[in-house]
Enzyme design. Structure first.
Site, PDB file in Angstrom:
ATOM      1  N   VAL A 137       0.834  -1.204   0.000  1.00 29.45           N
ATOM      2  CA  VAL A 137       0.000   0.000   0.000  1.00 29.45           C
ATOM      3  C   VAL A 137       0.866   1.250   0.000  1.00 29.45           C
ATOM      4  O   VAL A 137       0.586   2.218  -0.714  1.00 29.45           O
ATOM      5  CB  VAL A 137      -0.949   0.002   1.222  1.00 29.45           C
ATOM      6  N   ARG A 174      13.776   2.164   6.706  1.00 30.52           N
ATOM      7  CA  ARG A 174      14.863   1.532   7.457  1.00 30.52           C
ATOM      8  C   ARG A 174      16.170   1.539   6.681  1.00 30.52           C
ATOM      9  O   ARG A 174      17.242   1.394   7.266  1.00 30.52           O
ATOM     10  CB  ARG A 174      14.485   0.098   7.831  1.00 30.52           C
ATOM     11  N   LYS A 204      -4.333  -5.467  15.998  1.00 25.70           N
ATOM     12  CA  LYS A 204      -4.839  -4.280  15.308  1.00 25.70           C
ATOM     13  C   LYS A 204      -5.952  -3.610  16.120  1.00 25.70           C
ATOM     14  O   LYS A 204      -6.037  -2.375  16.182  1.00 25.70           O
ATOM     15  CB  LYS A 204      -5.346  -4.642  13.910  1.00 25.70           C
ATOM     16  N   ALA A 245       2.811   1.106   8.249  1.00 25.77           N
ATOM     17  CA  ALA A 245       3.755   0.063   8.634  1.00 25.77           C
ATOM     18  C   ALA A 245       3.121  -0.852   9.683  1.00 25.77           C
ATOM     19  O   ALA A 245       2.339  -0.406  10.523  1.00 25.77           O
ATOM     20  CB  ALA A 245       5.034   0.686   9.189  1.00 25.77           C
ATOM     21  N   ALA A 246       3.474  -2.139   9.632  1.00 29.63           N
ATOM     22  CA  ALA A 246       2.938  -3.102  10.588  1.00 29.63           C
ATOM     23  C   ALA A 246       3.676  -4.424  10.445  1.00 29.63           C
ATOM     24  O   ALA A 246       4.375  -4.645   9.451  1.00 29.63           O
ATOM     25  CB  ALA A 246       1.446  -3.326  10.352  1.00 29.63           C
ATOM     26  N   GLY A 272      -4.153 -22.929 -15.612  1.00 33.43           N
ATOM     27  CA  GLY A 272      -5.263 -23.430 -16.421  1.00 33.43           C
ATOM     28  C   GLY A 272      -5.816 -24.759 -15.971  1.00 33.43           C
ATOM     29  O   GLY A 272      -6.498 -25.444 -16.739  1.00 33.43           O
ATOM     30  N   TYR A 321      -3.143 -11.452  14.877  1.00 33.84           N
ATOM     31  CA  TYR A 321      -3.005 -10.238  14.066  1.00 33.84           C
ATOM     32  C   TYR A 321      -4.200  -9.313  14.276  1.00 33.84           C
ATOM     33  O   TYR A 321      -4.045  -8.115  14.539  1.00 33.84           O
ATOM     34  CB  TYR A 321      -2.869 -10.608  12.595  1.00 33.84           C
TER      35      TYR A 321
END
Length: 316
Positions: free
Chosen positions: A12, A33, A145, A70-71, A190, A141
């Site tokens: 994102v 970073r 949050k 960020a996460a 396929g 998770y």
């Protein structure tokens, strides 16, 4: 307006960087970073996202808005001894530490990119999640949050900094990974798949729709201290989604109609109930509050969003 973006190198975040810079309305600083890892904009180095991160350099430019993308991302098969503790270190402690420093630095608005996993993992068909639902996260998770959301709203109540929370369902777009990327690979091969008669409903959000919503929340006065659900405003079944991906790729959809009950029974025998639930169950999101309060409409339809999954960066 000056904006500080975390998670600028993520799925994102990269698109946010592109769109904010293309619009030329805001001045963007990316917290990274490693030097040179963000595509555009001013960079400032930070040593990760945790309870001891020093954000003074990142906040020294006096940003009015922080977009926190960020996460520690959702991990399907987390092998750490205590997943919740690891999520809390980054998603809760790291987030709230940044928010407190941002409030002290005079940041006026903190936009937090959360997850629909705060609400839960499944909805009855035609009964979508709303902001008013009591959160029922089902995994570490989602719990992390939710805890971060609660902490941010508390900070907003005790400081002058506004908080905006955006909960997103599955995000898809160019460069998507995870389950959506696995689906693309299946279509590419396929191979016949027994998914031609699935009548569930799933809400998704195209990457550009989510980015447009985030940017809308940067300076919209009505967004202050609100929780919004993101989505395309158009739900699809698993069968429709596979057909849509195949059409966007210019390939035939090799789907065999098999009743969902038979597939679920087989999944239980193989110990694959979780995988089957994602394919066969419903997860719908009601974005009516987002539309009403912000006057926002998703710019892309699902069909347009799927087509953008298969164009180059330069074409986007």
């Amino acid at each position: 307006m000056n904006i500080l973006l975390t998670g600028a190198t993520g799925f994102v975040g990269k698109r946010l960087v592109d769109q904010i810079n293309d619009q030329g309305v805001h001045v963007l600083t990316c917290a990274v970073r490693r030097s040179g890892s963000a595509k555009y904009g001013h960079e400032v180095l930070v040593d990760g996202l945790h309870a001891d991160t020093d954000w003074s350099s990142a906040l020294s430019g006096q940003p009015e808005v922080v977009i926190h993308a960020a996460a520690r991302a959702h991990v399907m098969k987390d092998e750490v001894p205590d997943p919740l503790a690891e999520y809390r270190k980054v998603n809760v402690e790291g987030t709230l530490h940044l928010a407190l420093q941002a409030a002290k630095a005079g940041v006026s608005r903190f936009i937090y990119i959360s997850s629909i996993k705060v609400n839960g993992e499944q909805t009855p068909k035609s009964k979508p999640f709303t902001v008013e639902n009591v959160p029922t996260p089902q995994d570490p998770y989602g719990v992390s949050k939710l805890e971060a959301e609660n902490g941010l709203l508390e900070i907003a109540s005790e400081t002058e900094m506004e908080v905006v929370i955006i909960r997103a369902p599955l995000v898809y777009g160019p460069g998507v990974k995870g389950n959506f990327a696995s689906m693309i690979k299946l279509v590419e091969k396929g191979l016949p798949l027994p998914l031609g008669a699935i009548h569930n409903k799933r809400s998704l959000v195209a990457l550009d729709n989510l980015v447009d919503l985030i940017i809308t929340c940067v300076d919209h006065p009505a967004a202050a201290n609100q929780v919004f659900l993101a989505g395309d405003g158009q739900d699809v079944s698993t069968t429709e989604l596979f057909c849509g991906v195949a059409q966007a790729m210019g390939k035939p959809a090799c789907l065999i109609p098999v009743h969902a009950g038979i597939l679920m029974f087989g999944a239980r025998l193989l110990g694959k109930q979780t995988v089957a639930q994602r394919l066969l169950g419903s997860l719908q999101v009601d974005i009516s509050k987002t539309r009403k309060i912000l006057g926002w409409e998703p710019p892309l339809t699902v069909e347009e969003g799927l087509r953008r999954c298969f164009v180059s960066e330069n074409e986007c």
